[in-house]
Design an enzyme around this catalytic site. Sequence first.
Site, PDB file in Angstrom:
ATOM      1  N   THR A  87       0.797  -1.235   0.000  1.00 48.80           N
ATOM      2  CA  THR A  87       0.000   0.000   0.000  1.00 48.80           C
ATOM      3  C   THR A  87       0.826   1.280   0.000  1.00 48.80           C
ATOM      4  OG1 THR A  87      -1.828  -1.116   1.102  1.00 48.80           O
ATOM      5  CG2 THR A  87      -1.774   1.278   1.267  1.00 48.80           C
ATOM      6  N   ARG A 171      -1.895   5.943   5.818  1.00 49.73           N
ATOM      7  CA  ARG A 171      -0.928   6.043   4.722  1.00 49.73           C
ATOM      8  C   ARG A 171      -1.596   6.282   3.376  1.00 49.73           C
ATOM      9  NH1 ARG A 171      -1.157   0.799   6.668  1.00 49.73           N
ATOM     10  NH2 ARG A 171      -1.543  -0.918   5.193  1.00 49.73           N
ATOM     11  N   HIS A 315      -8.043  -9.257   1.964  1.00 51.39           N
ATOM     12  CA  HIS A 315      -7.095 -10.005   2.787  1.00 51.39           C
ATOM     13  C   HIS A 315      -7.775 -11.157   3.525  1.00 51.39           C
ATOM     14  CE1 HIS A 315      -3.221  -8.080   2.499  1.00 51.39           C
ATOM     15  NE2 HIS A 315      -3.779  -6.876   2.588  1.00 51.39           N
ATOM     16  N   ASP A 358      -3.223   0.423  -5.890  1.00 52.16           N
ATOM     17  CA  ASP A 358      -1.870   0.420  -5.342  1.00 52.16           C
ATOM     18  C   ASP A 358      -1.185  -0.935  -5.499  1.00 52.16           C
ATOM     19  OD1 ASP A 358      -3.690  -0.729  -3.624  1.00 52.16           O
ATOM     20  OD2 ASP A 358      -2.833   0.118  -1.803  1.00 52.16           O
ATOM     21  N   HIS A 359      -1.969  -2.001  -5.649  1.00 52.70           N
ATOM     22  CA  HIS A 359      -1.459  -3.358  -5.837  1.00 52.70           C
ATOM     23  C   HIS A 359      -2.642  -4.283  -6.061  1.00 52.70           C
ATOM     24  CE1 HIS A 359      -2.901  -4.418  -1.816  1.00 52.70           C
ATOM     25  NE2 HIS A 359      -2.347  -3.300  -1.383  1.00 52.70           N
TER      26      HIS A 359
END
Length: 552
Positions: A87, A171, A315, A358-359
């Site tokens: 992230t 973040r 996740h 971001d991924h």
Amino acid sequence: MKMQRFYLLTGFIMFLCFTNVKAQKKTLTESAGIEKPKIIIGLVVDQMRWDYLYRFYNRYSNGGFKRLLQKGFNFNNTLIPYAPAVTAVGHASIYTGSVGAINGMVGNSWMERADGSYMYCVQDKLVTGVGADGLSAKMSPRNLLSTTIGDELRLATNFKSRVFGISLKDRGGIIPAGRSGNAAYWFDDNSGSWITSSWYMPQLPSWVNTFNSSRKIDSFMLRDWDLLYERSSYVQSVADNNTFEKSMIYDTSRSFPHTYKKMIGKNYADFRYSPYGNTYTLDFSTRLIEMEKLGTGTQTDMLCISLSSTDYIGHIFGPNSMEVEDTYLRLDKDLQQFLIFLDKKFGAGNYLFFLSADHGAPPVPDFMKENKMSAGHLNGYYGLMDSLNKLTLEKFGVRKIVKRVLEYQVYLDNKIIDSSKLNIREIKNVIVKYLKDHRDVVNAFDYENFHNVIMPVEIKEMFAKGYFYNRSGDIQFQLKPNYTDVTSKGTEHGTVYKYDTHIPLIWYGWKIKPGKTSREVYMTDIAPTIAAMLNIQMPNGSIGKVLPEIVN
């Protein structure tokens, strides 16, 4: 007759000359006042795999993802050019056009080589929380070493442009807003409120206090999360409540409906694992646009939004779950409403919008194994660290030589090694050999010997771009495809493989013509492209290329 032709020809030539002069004057006038959009909206969907655009395409409405795909410009082959795909690094690379080797964001956390201390990417002991107390609020962009496109926009307009970041994750809001951003807001688990830090302001604006006091969060928490449509229609997902999934923190059920109401007023951590987290984030974003009057000044403003719930849900339940499919169907509806709001607020074509991620993430390893595909998982980073420390104790007679394992890197305790007068090269060789011999590992190497490492050039470049000496580990290891660092259930990310590094990128709105390409482009191309469109300097650490399909 000849004279008539002469006069006609003379008149036509004079008309062409006059038209040419007029056109030149118009060109000069236009160049004196360069057109710019009212606002730039960057939407990063955390852990959004590229294939989600098409896996659920037939179920999307016409006004959400389909609207972007049909009326925007779609880069179907956008890749992440570095490791690790996590992230903090992803958000930094999107907005700086750079990589960890330059902007310093080498992971969500790292060990500082200077003193061996653990560092979370946006932690800052020098600031105080605003809207909340404790370590969760002591955050800032101080660790980011290069400018963002928002910073450059502020510099180019003598700080008249306004730049904000919003995300449930600290973040995800802080890094995109850059070091000069007007504000970044993130979610506080204890209160369910939007908070910030003294890096940006001494106290929350009154409108944020009003938003928090409305307790809209509680109205979301009162809703059970059940499937949006008939269960049998979720044909892209595995069965509910399967053995591959984890459970949330407080709601331990792995099947629908998921409930949050019992934690109202106590702890709001589970709200992150809800699709309503995306709705809540976009609601706060529209409120910020209204109250801060973004897009109404003489200069272009910028709002950087990151939707985090997609990552939390991914996740726990994995890409093949009903939860993930339902999350994206709900997000599609949220996206439709948000685009309608932008149209009404700024006028269609007056705002520049891009969507990316971001991924990505791999399928849950146990799901892959059940379907006869190669997959597996380590016993977590701590399990590997214990094994390495046991090995080095046997070899060198010193305890805890390995200080930490993070982002597929091994950090050594240099103070212990120096005080014990051990040969660090021998220690590294022992650890590298152990990792290379590990059944789950493809390769391992000591960064000091990086030039001698044999691996595909494309992969080697990704590791090089993610390496920053003062923050990166001593030894890097690469797991086999679809092997992760999770202890058992659920999934992780951070590797060099395409399920982690192939992400969506769609541009829409101001001066964007519909289209698509399969040309290979990179996450780092976003910031320099925005800079070219606005005729401003690209971020100082940028290594990306301008996308001609957008700028031309």
